[in-house]
Scaffold this motif. Sequence first.
Motif, PDB file in Angstrom:
ATOM      1  N   PHE A 550      43.524  29.551  34.380  1.00 13.41           N
ATOM      2  CA  PHE A 550      42.740  29.059  35.511  1.00 13.41           C
ATOM      3  C   PHE A 550      42.481  27.560  35.420  1.00 13.41           C
ATOM      4  CE2 PHE A 550      40.391  32.335  38.218  1.00 13.41           C
ATOM      5  CZ  PHE A 550      41.476  33.197  38.219  1.00 13.41           C
ATOM      6  N   GLU A 551      42.121  27.091  34.258  1.00 11.02           N
ATOM      7  CA  GLU A 551      41.769  25.672  34.110  1.00 11.02           C
ATOM      8  C   GLU A 551      42.970  24.773  34.370  1.00 11.02           C
ATOM      9  OE1 GLU A 551      39.885  25.066  30.367  1.00 11.02           O
ATOM     10  OE2 GLU A 551      38.141  26.315  30.846  1.00 11.02           O
ATOM     11  N   ARG A 552      44.116  25.133  33.816  1.00  8.55           N
ATOM     12  CA  ARG A 552      45.298  24.285  33.997  1.00  8.55           C
ATOM     13  C   ARG A 552      45.798  24.298  35.436  1.00  8.55           C
ATOM     14  NH1 ARG A 552      46.925  25.685  28.625  1.00  8.55           N
ATOM     15  NH2 ARG A 552      48.307  27.341  29.314  1.00  8.55           N
ATOM     16  N   ASN A 553      45.499  25.360  36.169  1.00  6.06           N
ATOM     17  CA  ASN A 553      45.905  25.433  37.568  1.00  6.06           C
ATOM     18  C   ASN A 553      44.791  25.019  38.528  1.00  6.06           C
ATOM     19  OD1 ASN A 553      48.765  26.795  37.992  1.00  6.06           O
ATOM     20  ND2 ASN A 553      47.819  27.761  36.204  1.00  6.06           N
ATOM     21  N   ASN A 554      43.712  24.483  37.942  1.00 10.90           N
ATOM     22  CA  ASN A 554      42.577  23.995  38.746  1.00 10.90           C
ATOM     23  C   ASN A 554      42.042  25.076  39.690  1.00 10.90           C
ATOM     24  OD1 ASN A 554      42.497  21.210  37.803  1.00 10.90           O
ATOM     25  ND2 ASN A 554      44.438  20.970  38.875  1.00 10.90           N
ATOM     26  N   ILE A 555      42.000  26.316  39.197  1.00  8.00           N
ATOM     27  CA  ILE A 555      41.424  27.415  39.965  1.00  8.00           C
ATOM     28  C   ILE A 555      39.941  27.500  39.632  1.00  8.00           C
ATOM     29  CG2 ILE A 555      41.524  29.873  40.486  1.00  8.00           C
ATOM     30  CD1 ILE A 555      44.072  28.358  41.221  1.00  8.00           C
ATOM     31  N   ARG A 556      39.125  27.441  40.660  1.00  7.42           N
ATOM     32  CA  ARG A 556      37.687  27.509  40.434  1.00  7.42           C
ATOM     33  C   ARG A 556      37.277  28.934  40.091  1.00  7.42           C
ATOM     34  NH1 ARG A 556      36.749  22.809  39.140  1.00  7.42           N
ATOM     35  NH2 ARG A 556      34.542  23.389  39.201  1.00  7.42           N
ATOM     36  N   GLY A 557      36.223  29.071  39.317  1.00 11.42           N
ATOM     37  CA  GLY A 557      35.716  30.379  38.949  1.00 11.42           C
ATOM     38  C   GLY A 557      36.373  30.924  37.701  1.00 11.42           C
ATOM     39  N   LEU A 558      36.242  32.232  37.506  1.00  4.63           N
ATOM     40  CA  LEU A 558      36.763  32.909  36.322  1.00  4.63           C
ATOM     41  C   LEU A 558      37.611  34.100  36.739  1.00  4.63           C
ATOM     42  CD1 LEU A 558      33.471  32.919  34.212  1.00  4.63           C
ATOM     43  CD2 LEU A 558      35.499  31.530  33.753  1.00  4.63           C
ATOM     44  N   PRO A 559      38.652  34.441  35.959  1.00  5.95           N
ATOM     45  CA  PRO A 559      39.513  35.579  36.313  1.00  5.95           C
ATOM     46  C   PRO A 559      38.781  36.895  36.123  1.00  5.95           C
ATOM     47  CG  PRO A 559      40.123  34.710  34.161  1.00  5.95           C
ATOM     48  CD  PRO A 559      39.099  33.771  34.725  1.00  5.95           C
ATOM     49  N   ASP A 560      39.025  37.820  37.040  1.00  6.03           N
ATOM     50  CA  ASP A 560      38.343  39.117  36.994  1.00  6.03           C
ATOM     51  C   ASP A 560      39.364  40.225  37.233  1.00  6.03           C
ATOM     52  OD1 ASP A 560      36.465  41.274  37.248  1.00  6.03           O
ATOM     53  OD2 ASP A 560      34.938  39.853  37.837  1.00  6.03           O
ATOM     54  N   GLY A 561      39.219  41.010  38.309  1.00  2.00           N
ATOM     55  CA  GLY A 561      40.130  42.120  38.564  1.00  2.00           C
ATOM     56  C   GLY A 561      41.528  41.663  38.931  1.00  2.00           C
ATOM     57  N   LEU A 562      42.509  42.590  38.760  1.00  2.00           N
ATOM     58  CA  LEU A 562      43.914  42.225  38.852  1.00  2.00           C
ATOM     59  C   LEU A 562      44.708  43.384  39.449  1.00  2.00           C
ATOM     60  CD1 LEU A 562      45.976  39.984  37.703  1.00  2.00           C
ATOM     61  CD2 LEU A 562      46.151  41.472  35.709  1.00  2.00           C
ATOM     62  N   THR A 563      45.732  43.050  40.264  1.00  2.00           N
ATOM     63  CA  THR A 563      46.690  44.054  40.715  1.00  2.00           C
ATOM     64  C   THR A 563      48.062  43.408  40.825  1.00  2.00           C
ATOM     65  OG1 THR A 563      47.033  45.865  42.283  1.00  2.00           O
ATOM     66  CG2 THR A 563      46.456  43.736  43.223  1.00  2.00           C
ATOM     67  N   ILE A 564      49.092  44.238  41.047  1.00  3.20           N
ATOM     68  CA  ILE A 564      50.464  43.731  41.107  1.00  3.20           C
ATOM     69  C   ILE A 564      51.146  44.281  42.351  1.00  3.20           C
ATOM     70  CG2 ILE A 564      51.476  45.630  39.743  1.00  3.20           C
ATOM     71  CD1 ILE A 564      53.215  43.420  38.354  1.00  3.20           C
ATOM     72  N   ASP A 565      52.012  43.462  42.972  1.00  4.23           N
ATOM     73  CA  ASP A 565      52.747  43.932  44.151  1.00  4.23           C
ATOM     74  C   ASP A 565      54.166  44.359  43.754  1.00  4.23           C
ATOM     75  OD1 ASP A 565      54.390  41.610  44.091  1.00  4.23           O
ATOM     76  OD2 ASP A 565      53.046  40.517  45.433  1.00  4.23           O
ATOM     77  N   THR A 566      54.909  44.878  44.718  1.00  9.15           N
ATOM     78  CA  THR A 566      56.243  45.410  44.413  1.00  9.15           C
ATOM     79  C   THR A 566      57.257  44.315  44.114  1.00  9.15           C
ATOM     80  OG1 THR A 566      56.708  45.490  46.796  1.00  9.15           O
ATOM     81  CG2 THR A 566      55.900  47.511  45.746  1.00  9.15           C
ATOM     82  N   ASP A 567      56.909  43.062  44.384  1.00  9.19           N
ATOM     83  CA  ASP A 567      57.773  41.936  44.012  1.00  9.19           C
ATOM     84  C   ASP A 567      57.494  41.450  42.603  1.00  9.19           C
ATOM     85  OD1 ASP A 567      59.045  41.832  46.534  1.00  9.19           O
ATOM     86  OD2 ASP A 567      57.359  40.700  47.362  1.00  9.19           O
ATOM     87  N   GLY A 568      56.500  42.044  41.958  1.00  9.63           N
ATOM     88  CA  GLY A 568      56.169  41.651  40.593  1.00  9.63           C
ATOM     89  C   GLY A 568      55.166  40.521  40.508  1.00  9.63           C
ATOM     90  N   ASN A 569      54.582  40.109  41.629  1.00  8.77           N
ATOM     91  CA  ASN A 569      53.582  39.042  41.613  1.00  8.77           C
ATOM     92  C   ASN A 569      52.187  39.623  41.414  1.00  8.77           C
ATOM     93  OD1 ASN A 569      55.484  36.921  42.221  1.00  8.77           O
ATOM     94  ND2 ASN A 569      55.557  37.756  44.301  1.00  8.77           N
ATOM     95  N   LEU A 570      51.352  38.889  40.712  1.00  9.09           N
ATOM     96  CA  LEU A 570      49.999  39.330  40.407  1.00  9.09           C
ATOM     97  C   LEU A 570      48.999  38.725  41.387  1.00  9.09           C
ATOM     98  CD1 LEU A 570      50.121  39.029  36.510  1.00  9.09           C
ATOM     99  CD2 LEU A 570      50.109  41.142  37.849  1.00  9.09           C
ATOM    100  N   TRP A 571      47.981  39.506  41.706  1.00  9.43           N
ATOM    101  CA  TRP A 571      46.881  39.082  42.576  1.00  9.43           C
ATOM    102  C   TRP A 571      45.605  39.202  41.754  1.00  9.43           C
ATOM    103  CZ3 TRP A 571      47.693  38.458  48.137  1.00  9.43           C
ATOM    104  CH2 TRP A 571      49.019  38.655  48.530  1.00  9.43           C
TER     105      TRP A 571
END
Length: 653
Positions: A550-571
């Motif tokens: 998160f820090e290196r990508n300048n994403i605000r906040g903290l990582p929490d829940g996670l899921t994956i799509d059929t293309d293999g990308n994470l949300w």
Amino acid sequence: MPNKQSAERIFTLFLLFFIFENNGQHFSKKEMAPKVERIEAVEPTELGEGPHWDEETQSLYFVDIFGKSIHKYVPSTNKHTSAVIDGDAVSLIIPVKGEKDKFLISIGRELAIVTWNGESGKVSETKKIYEVDDRPEISDNRFNDGKCDPSGRLWAGTMGGEPVNGQVKLEKGSLFSFRNNKITTHLTKIGISNGLAWNENLKKMYYIDTIAGSVNEYDFDIENGTIANGKPIFTLAKNGIVGGADGMAIDTDGNLWVAVFNGYRVIKIDPRKADTLLDSIQIPSKQVTSVAFGGPNLDELYVTSAKFTIDGEELPPPEHGGTYRVTGIKAKGYPGVRVKFQIKNVDMSKFNFVSISEPLDVGTRIHWNEEEQSVYYVDVPNSMVYKYNVNTKQTTKAKVGTEPLAFMFPVEGSNTRFVAGLGRKFVFVEWDGKSSSVSEVETIAEIETEGMFRQNRLNGAKVDPFGRLWAGTMGPADKDGNTIPNRGSLYCLRKGVLTKHICNIGISNGLAWNTKQNKMYFVDTLSSVVFQFDISDSGEISNRTEVFNFERNNIRGLPDGLTIDTDGNLWICAIHGSTIVKFNPENGEVLDTIVFPTTQPTSVTFGGNNLDQLFATTARIEVKGKIPPDPAGKTYLISNTGCSGYRGDKYKP
């Protein structure tokens, strides 16, 4: 008769007198002083700030920070309009380039896009796009001044909380820039972030931290948006100027015009010569806050001011808090630069949000049950489970226990049996999906029963495609409300057998598995990292690597829940960051961002008839004594995702 020498002396004196009287009259008469006039059409503001001259509309935009309002003044018609913004203090307004009636504003620690026709007393739409300074210890910060550099990149800074007027918490603010869905932090330990300006060749940026008492110069790289080698070029105290440097503008000669808060003046300085004061213009208001060049020829100086009480001193309107126009300044400036609003791959209108729940304190661990066309989710501190059927749009709920309910997932082969986490216990739960309470709770295993670990509790969990339950723990909060790090562990429950896999976790959270089922993704929230593990068919994990930071990508906040799509990308949910971020775990590239109407998204899953909708929970966790306002804590159905995912897996006992 005078001699020759005397005659020459008399002639020389006569000649000098003639030149002085006829050709040098400017030596004997003062230049016309600038004319300062209060714009009577504009009512006094509590804290006027952020003047922006918009060349396209020949209008002056500005804000009243404490009045939580945005303002527009059109000199040609002498018309003033304003709109009140719901929420926190509003400290800047900048038109969006290429977008009619769209403005970038700040609301407390957030940046938002508002739609305003410039006439109505209310904006028609507000969409939040960023939040900064989201750590609990600086949650009372707010944005102060902001401006776009000539490329349309926004620079804006924050200041510490101000529990009493004039008593700002020191060294709590920062200076940021914003472009292409990236937030870059340039300076920290700022007192009150204020004036910004850039020189004509765009090699220098000038910046004011009011508490520092000086105007600073930085080397500036406009292509990369970076600054370096900061140094003071004008110090108010050295020049005998009472007050603090506030807002700032630059003229076409390269001189800076600086508002002096608590100083009744605007000063003109030469930034190329250290501590060179060129002029001082008296303003009838004590709290002069900012300046901007404007008018058809950009030769007028617009000045904002304030009138809020500090140390018991009341400043009566209309002079104090007035908005002023200064003419006859013998200088020209530049118009305000519209912001180039480019959030990479994000269309603010494409994601459709529908609330499907009442506000929960900590909604999380959402799970899609394909057979029932329903989502299950929990409210952790209240030990409640919820079920929402997408076809009937009906919600049912039940009380499970007295300890925090971390998760509750269906068990394969039964419509009423679930596996859940209560406190530090793995349990089976019987619930018919309709009753207001469960009928049975059976303990499978209790973990972390010794010493300091007895204060831990279960947190993040998910069932993998093989029917194994993965669940982790987190430590308790310290006296300041912060989670004690390195107390948690990650476990796997397989057919009733419990195995510990990882120790020294901060907050165990999101889990997902790739399509080939040979990679597992795991979130330790306190690390701000998404990790990847190799996973065998038997459930052994190894070779931990970092796939997103998160820090290196300048994403605000903290990582929490996670899921994956059929293309293999994470949300992944960014709690305290107001977003769900879609990224490619193979290269860490951010692909999309969903901006929430509230700050604390917690968990996410795909669902719906075609598994192309997202369901997401949010929380309303108290931060610095403040509970986030509505719609915090609601659960959402999000459509128009452009992809699909997988159904939730059931635990195999």
